[in-house]
Design an enzyme around this catalytic site. Structure first.
Site, PDB file in Angstrom:
ATOM      1  N   GLN A  17       0.776  -1.239   0.000  1.00 18.14           N
ATOM      2  CA  GLN A  17       0.000   0.000   0.000  1.00 18.14           C
ATOM      3  C   GLN A  17       0.807   1.289   0.000  1.00 18.14           C
ATOM      4  O   GLN A  17       0.503   2.208  -0.763  1.00 18.14           O
ATOM      5  CB  GLN A  17      -0.958   0.020   1.207  1.00 18.14           C
ATOM      6  CG  GLN A  17      -1.878   1.234   1.220  1.00 18.14           C
ATOM      7  CD  GLN A  17      -2.876   1.240   2.352  1.00 18.14           C
ATOM      8  OE1 GLN A  17      -3.516   2.253   2.601  1.00 18.14           O
ATOM      9  NE2 GLN A  17      -3.034   0.135   3.044  1.00 18.14           N
ATOM     10  N   GLU A 139       0.974  -0.920   8.639  1.00 22.48           N
ATOM     11  CA  GLU A 139       0.109   0.216   8.934  1.00 22.48           C
ATOM     12  C   GLU A 139      -0.062   0.487  10.429  1.00 22.48           C
ATOM     13  O   GLU A 139       0.255   1.566  10.932  1.00 22.48           O
ATOM     14  CB  GLU A 139      -1.265  -0.008   8.291  1.00 22.48           C
ATOM     15  CG  GLU A 139      -2.349   0.960   8.716  1.00 22.48           C
ATOM     16  CD  GLU A 139      -2.082   2.383   8.273  1.00 22.48           C
ATOM     17  OE1 GLU A 139      -2.219   3.295   9.101  1.00 22.48           O
ATOM     18  OE2 GLU A 139      -1.742   2.590   7.091  1.00 22.48           O
ATOM     19  N   ASP A 168       0.338   3.845   6.006  1.00 23.42           N
ATOM     20  CA  ASP A 168       0.655   3.434   4.643  1.00 23.42           C
ATOM     21  C   ASP A 168       0.367   4.545   3.629  1.00 23.42           C
ATOM     22  O   ASP A 168       1.277   5.113   3.024  1.00 23.42           O
ATOM     23  CB  ASP A 168      -0.135   2.188   4.268  1.00 23.42           C
ATOM     24  CG  ASP A 168       0.545   0.906   4.740  1.00 23.42           C
ATOM     25  OD1 ASP A 168       1.780   0.871   4.787  1.00 23.42           O
ATOM     26  OD2 ASP A 168      -0.158  -0.060   5.058  1.00 23.42           O
ATOM     27  N   GLY A 247      -8.297  20.957  18.866  1.00 25.61           N
ATOM     28  CA  GLY A 247      -7.935  22.341  18.589  1.00 25.61           C
ATOM     29  C   GLY A 247      -8.585  23.274  19.586  1.00 25.61           C
ATOM     30  O   GLY A 247      -9.062  22.862  20.644  1.00 25.61           O
ATOM     31  N   GLY A 248      -8.631  24.537  19.241  1.00 25.55           N
ATOM     32  CA  GLY A 248      -9.190  25.520  20.169  1.00 25.55           C
ATOM     33  C   GLY A 248     -10.700  25.622  20.113  1.00 25.55           C
ATOM     34  O   GLY A 248     -11.287  26.394  20.870  1.00 25.55           O
TER      35      GLY A 248
END
Length: 415
Positions: A17, A139, A168, A247-248
């Site tokens: 892959q 993977e 991958d 995140g914020g």
């Protein structure tokens, strides 16, 4: 209209892959990708996870579009001579063999440079230089070693890998960028170079916000946007954050109508400061607009689970698509949890070429993922993956072999 990489020749020694993802992307942009496969066997994924007897598996077909296949017995002297000619003719050699495999074949970097000083040799490896560089990596190993698994899942559960193939395919995308960058530099330097994309490095690059959080944690001792705040405990490393946004802007997955029987009847909703009043009005909690406990994003952080609980009471009365239609009227960031069945049947994705139907001479029609990168002057036409050795004669004729040569090579089991 010429394709972006038209005229570039890629010698593709990749399999499974990570490497095929890279070379398929280059082929979509117009490069001539020559996939070198072992005579009689080919890429191992041709036979893995088959759904149709004696047909190339979807695993193979969905990673090898727009390529040509040549079968060569590289253990023979004549086979090595074919590879030498290919190296002289090609611009890029891409491989994801175990460390040292090319050297053992007689094609070290030094030998490749002797044959073609302008050759770019691009490699996928599990780890970069260091104590683990000789280890075999797949993977999920890459996800674990790159920091993804330790930060995925819920805090009261084990580490988890993600369904996205960031080890991958993620590494293949990184390698493709390295290759086109090296090709560009070659226009100035006139020289080839080695390009390396280690799977651990690629996964870490995709997890960079977690490395950010590790440093914040060490300095502050807690992170207020994580669900562990304010009542949970933070250890000395970044914890698993469930469905927090990373995140914020606080986000969470909430149930929608039908969740009892549909495992994907859910919605991701982000509680963004500019639309806080709209959220309150939509879910019928206008009283929160003037409540001091929710007066600012910082004030709301300790109450996030209460907020998402109220949002969920509202979303459970509608389907995820009804919820999305309403929330988007107010620019409230959200997204439905789409199943693979829903994605496969989505007309918009077919129209943009993100999902493509391809016809194969043995397996018939099948769906595949198209080029995720759209360019106005280099449109992508997805053509089927090659049959094993389908283009052997064609490629060898281009290298100067005659019909008599091909008869001899077949007799000697070189091709």
């Amino acid at each position: 209209m010429a394709k972006a990489l038209e005229g570039v020749k890629i010698l593709d020694f990749t399999h499974v892959q990570s490497g095929p993802t890279c070379t398929q992307l280059l082929a979509w942009f117009g490069a001539d990708v020559i996939k070198v496969e072992k005579s009689g066997e080919g890429d191992a994924t041709r036979g893995q996870l088959r759904d149709i007897p004696d047909a190339d598996s979807l695993y193979f077909t969905m990673l090898n579009h727009n390529k040509r296949s040549i079968t060569v017995n590289t253990k023979t002297q004549k086979g090595k001579e074919i590879l030498e000619r290919l190296i002289k003719e090609c611009d890029v050699l891409v491989e994801n063999f175990a460390p040292g495999a090319l050297d053992r074949m007689g094609f070290s970097w030094e030998r490749i440079q002797e044959l073609n000083p302008m050759m770019i040799m691009a490699s996928v490896k599990g780890f970069g230089p260091g104590p683990y560089e000789d280890c075999k990596v797949y993977e999920n190993v890459a996800q674990c070693a790159g920091g993804s698994a330790s930060t995925t899942g819920f805090d009261d559960g084990p580490p988890m890998v993600t369904g996205a193939q960031i080890g991958d395919s993620g590494t293949g995308l990184h390698l493709a960028l390295g290759i086109v960058t090296a090709l560009y530099q070659r226009t100035h330097s006139g020289r080839g170079q080695k390009v390396l994309a280690a799977m651990q490095d690629a996964v870490l690059n995709l997890c960079r916000v977690k490395l950010r959080d590790q440093q914040r944690l060490e300095r502050v001792g807690l992170m207020q946007e994580y669900p562990q705040f304010p009542n949970g405990e933070f250890g000395d490393s970044v914890p698993r954050a469930g469905n927090a946004s990373g995140g914020g802007q606080p986000g969470w997955i909430v149930k929608c109508k039908g969740w009892e029987t549909d495992p994907n009847a859910y919605m991701y909703v982000i509680v963004q400061a500019p639309v806080w009043e709209a959220i309150c009005k939509v879910i019928g909690r206008e009283d929160w607009i003037t409540d001091v406990r929710f007066a600012s994003p910082m004030a709301r952080l300790p109450h996030l689970m209460e907020i998402f609980g109220e949002i969920e009471k509202w979303t459970m009365t509608m389907t995820k698509f009804e919820v999305m239609d309403i929330l988007n009227q107010y620019d409230i960031p959200c997204g439905p949890i789409l199943s693979m069945k829903e994605i496969a049947e989505e007309p918009a994705l077919r129209a943009t070429g993100t999902v493509v139907e391809v016809d194969h001479p043995i397996r018939g029609k099948y769906l595949t993922v198209g080029n995720p990168i759209k360019m106005s002057d280099s449109p992508t036409e997805v053509t089927r993956s090659p049959l094993l050795g389908e283009h052997t004669d064609e490629i060898l004729h281009e290298l100067g072999y005659t019909t008599d040569d091909l008869i001899s090579l077949r007799h000697d089991k070189v091709i």
